[in-house]
Design a protein around this motif. Structure first.
Motif, PDB file in Angstrom:
ATOM      1  N   ARG A  25       0.640  -1.214   0.040  1.00 35.46           N
ATOM      2  CA  ARG A  25       0.089   0.059  -0.171  1.00 35.46           C
ATOM      3  C   ARG A  25       0.937   1.080   0.030  1.00 35.46           C
ATOM      4  O   ARG A  25       0.292   2.333  -0.112  1.00 35.46           O
ATOM      5  CB  ARG A  25      -0.855   0.036   1.249  1.00 35.46           C
ATOM      6  N   LYS A  26       2.049   1.005  -0.019  1.00 28.73           N
ATOM      7  CA  LYS A  26       2.940   2.314   0.245  1.00 28.73           C
ATOM      8  C   LYS A  26       3.201   2.955  -1.288  1.00 28.73           C
ATOM      9  O   LYS A  26       3.181   4.293  -1.261  1.00 28.73           O
ATOM     10  CB  LYS A  26       4.497   2.074   0.831  1.00 28.73           C
ATOM     11  N   HIS A  27       3.223   2.105  -2.298  1.00 33.33           N
ATOM     12  CA  HIS A  27       3.571   2.953  -3.549  1.00 33.33           C
ATOM     13  C   HIS A  27       2.399   2.960  -4.395  1.00 33.33           C
ATOM     14  O   HIS A  27       1.610   1.844  -4.394  1.00 33.33           O
ATOM     15  CB  HIS A  27       4.582   2.065  -3.959  1.00 33.33           C
ATOM     16  N   LEU A  28       2.120   4.092  -5.042  1.00 31.00           N
ATOM     17  CA  LEU A  28       1.207   4.113  -5.953  1.00 31.00           C
ATOM     18  C   LEU A  28       1.268   3.161  -7.345  1.00 31.00           C
ATOM     19  O   LEU A  28       0.296   2.660  -7.898  1.00 31.00           O
ATOM     20  CB  LEU A  28       1.000   5.481  -6.484  1.00 31.00           C
ATOM     21  N   LEU A  29       2.569   3.002  -7.894  1.00 29.22           N
ATOM     22  CA  LEU A  29       2.913   2.054  -8.861  1.00 29.22           C
ATOM     23  C   LEU A  29       2.606   0.930  -8.742  1.00 29.22           C
ATOM     24  O   LEU A  29       2.032  -0.039  -9.430  1.00 29.22           O
ATOM     25  CB  LEU A  29       4.440   2.507  -9.292  1.00 29.22           C
ATOM     26  N   LEU A  30       2.774   0.276  -7.346  1.00 32.41           N
ATOM     27  CA  LEU A  30       2.419  -0.984  -7.158  1.00 32.41           C
ATOM     28  C   LEU A  30       1.266  -1.372  -7.039  1.00 32.41           C
ATOM     29  O   LEU A  30       0.709  -2.426  -7.422  1.00 32.41           O
ATOM     30  CB  LEU A  30       3.558  -1.370  -6.025  1.00 32.41           C
ATOM     31  N   THR A  31       0.559  -0.454  -6.729  1.00 33.39           N
ATOM     32  CA  THR A  31      -1.021  -0.293  -6.305  1.00 33.39           C
ATOM     33  C   THR A  31      -1.524  -0.617  -7.728  1.00 33.39           C
ATOM     34  O   THR A  31      -2.315  -1.360  -7.970  1.00 33.39           O
ATOM     35  CB  THR A  31      -1.621   0.560  -5.621  1.00 33.39           C
ATOM     36  N   LEU A  33      -0.157  -1.509 -10.685  1.00 30.88           N
ATOM     37  CA  LEU A  33       0.182  -2.727 -11.169  1.00 30.88           C
ATOM     38  C   LEU A  33      -0.665  -3.905 -10.911  1.00 30.88           C
ATOM     39  O   LEU A  33      -0.893  -4.800 -11.489  1.00 30.88           O
ATOM     40  CB  LEU A  33       1.705  -2.974 -11.277  1.00 30.88           C
ATOM     41  N   SER A  34      -0.941  -3.903  -9.438  1.00 32.75           N
ATOM     42  CA  SER A  34      -1.648  -5.198  -8.974  1.00 32.75           C
ATOM     43  C   SER A  34      -3.159  -5.029  -9.447  1.00 32.75           C
ATOM     44  O   SER A  34      -3.748  -5.828  -9.706  1.00 32.75           O
ATOM     45  CB  SER A  34      -1.565  -5.214  -7.347  1.00 32.75           C
ATOM     46  N   LEU A  35      -3.566  -3.622  -9.368  1.00 34.40           N
ATOM     47  CA  LEU A  35      -5.014  -3.449 -10.153  1.00 34.40           C
ATOM     48  C   LEU A  35      -5.118  -4.125 -11.476  1.00 34.40           C
ATOM     49  O   LEU A  35      -5.917  -4.681 -12.099  1.00 34.40           O
ATOM     50  CB  LEU A  35      -5.583  -2.229 -10.125  1.00 34.40           C
ATOM     51  N   GLU A  36      -3.941  -3.653 -12.521  1.00 32.77           N
ATOM     52  CA  GLU A  36      -3.892  -4.181 -13.742  1.00 32.77           C
ATOM     53  C   GLU A  36      -3.896  -5.536 -13.975  1.00 32.77           C
ATOM     54  O   GLU A  36      -4.479  -6.489 -14.756  1.00 32.77           O
ATOM     55  CB  GLU A  36      -2.968  -3.546 -14.516  1.00 32.77           C
ATOM     56  N   LEU A  73      -6.013   6.440 -16.830  1.00 32.04           N
ATOM     57  CA  LEU A  73      -6.483   7.205 -15.697  1.00 32.04           C
ATOM     58  C   LEU A  73      -5.435   7.168 -14.583  1.00 32.04           C
ATOM     59  O   LEU A  73      -5.144   8.101 -13.961  1.00 32.04           O
ATOM     60  CB  LEU A  73      -7.939   7.028 -15.384  1.00 32.04           C
ATOM     61  N   GLY A  74      -5.126   6.052 -14.173  1.00 29.32           N
ATOM     62  CA  GLY A  74      -4.265   5.698 -13.214  1.00 29.32           C
ATOM     63  C   GLY A  74      -2.654   6.100 -13.438  1.00 29.32           C
ATOM     64  O   GLY A  74      -2.170   6.865 -12.635  1.00 29.32           O
ATOM     65  N   LEU A  75      -2.358   5.963 -14.741  1.00 29.75           N
ATOM     66  CA  LEU A  75      -1.040   6.493 -15.201  1.00 29.75           C
ATOM     67  C   LEU A  75      -1.078   8.131 -15.070  1.00 29.75           C
ATOM     68  O   LEU A  75      -0.118   8.577 -14.487  1.00 29.75           O
ATOM     69  CB  LEU A  75      -0.595   6.066 -16.288  1.00 29.75           C
ATOM     70  N   SER A  76      -2.264   8.745 -15.223  1.00 26.80           N
ATOM     71  CA  SER A  76      -2.052  10.236 -15.258  1.00 26.80           C
ATOM     72  C   SER A  76      -2.119  10.469 -13.915  1.00 26.80           C
ATOM     73  O   SER A  76      -1.633  11.616 -13.459  1.00 26.80           O
ATOM     74  CB  SER A  76      -3.393  10.789 -16.142  1.00 26.80           C
ATOM     75  N   ILE A  77      -2.630   9.917 -12.850  1.00 28.71           N
ATOM     76  CA  ILE A  77      -2.852  10.385 -11.623  1.00 28.71           C
ATOM     77  C   ILE A  77      -1.467  10.159 -11.078  1.00 28.71           C
ATOM     78  O   ILE A  77      -0.767  10.953 -10.355  1.00 28.71           O
ATOM     79  CB  ILE A  77      -3.762   9.455 -10.812  1.00 28.71           C
TER      80      ILE A  77
END
Length: 98
Positions: A25-31, A33-36, A73-77
């Motif tokens: 939960r600490k990194h937005l990028l890992l979050t 990637l797991s959603l994808e 949308l996630g990448l733009s955020i």
């Protein structure tokens, strides 16, 4: 026999994606990637279901279109967060900051 192996694989993929989403939960990028990965496992399950019931695969293309929109949308955020705060840690992101 082979279809039950594929269904087990899709359930394992979904649960492992949810586990990574909950634990990292600490990194937005890992979050993101797991959603994808969760979306890909849902697409795999949808594809299996549509092939099993001999339906058209058009709905899977609609699902992929929406998942691409979700990824963009996630990448733009992520890009806007890195531009404003310098990293993708959730600890450095305050709710009241502009």
């Amino acid at each position: 026999m082979l279809t039950s192996l594929y269904w087990g694989l899709s359930i394992f993929m979904f649960l492992s994606g949810v586990w990574v989403f909950v634990s990292k939960r600490k990194h937005l990028l890992l979050t993101l990637l797991s959603l994808e990965f969760i979306v890909l496992s849902l697409f795999f399950s949808l594809f299996l279901y549509l092939n099993l019931t001999n339906y058209e695969l058009f709905f899977s293309m609609v699902f992929l279109t929406f998942s691409v929109c979700e990824g963009a949308l996630g990448l733009s955020i992520l890009v806007s967060m890195i531009r404003t705060h310098g990293n993708d840690y959730f600890q450095s992101f305050g709710v009241l900051q502009c």
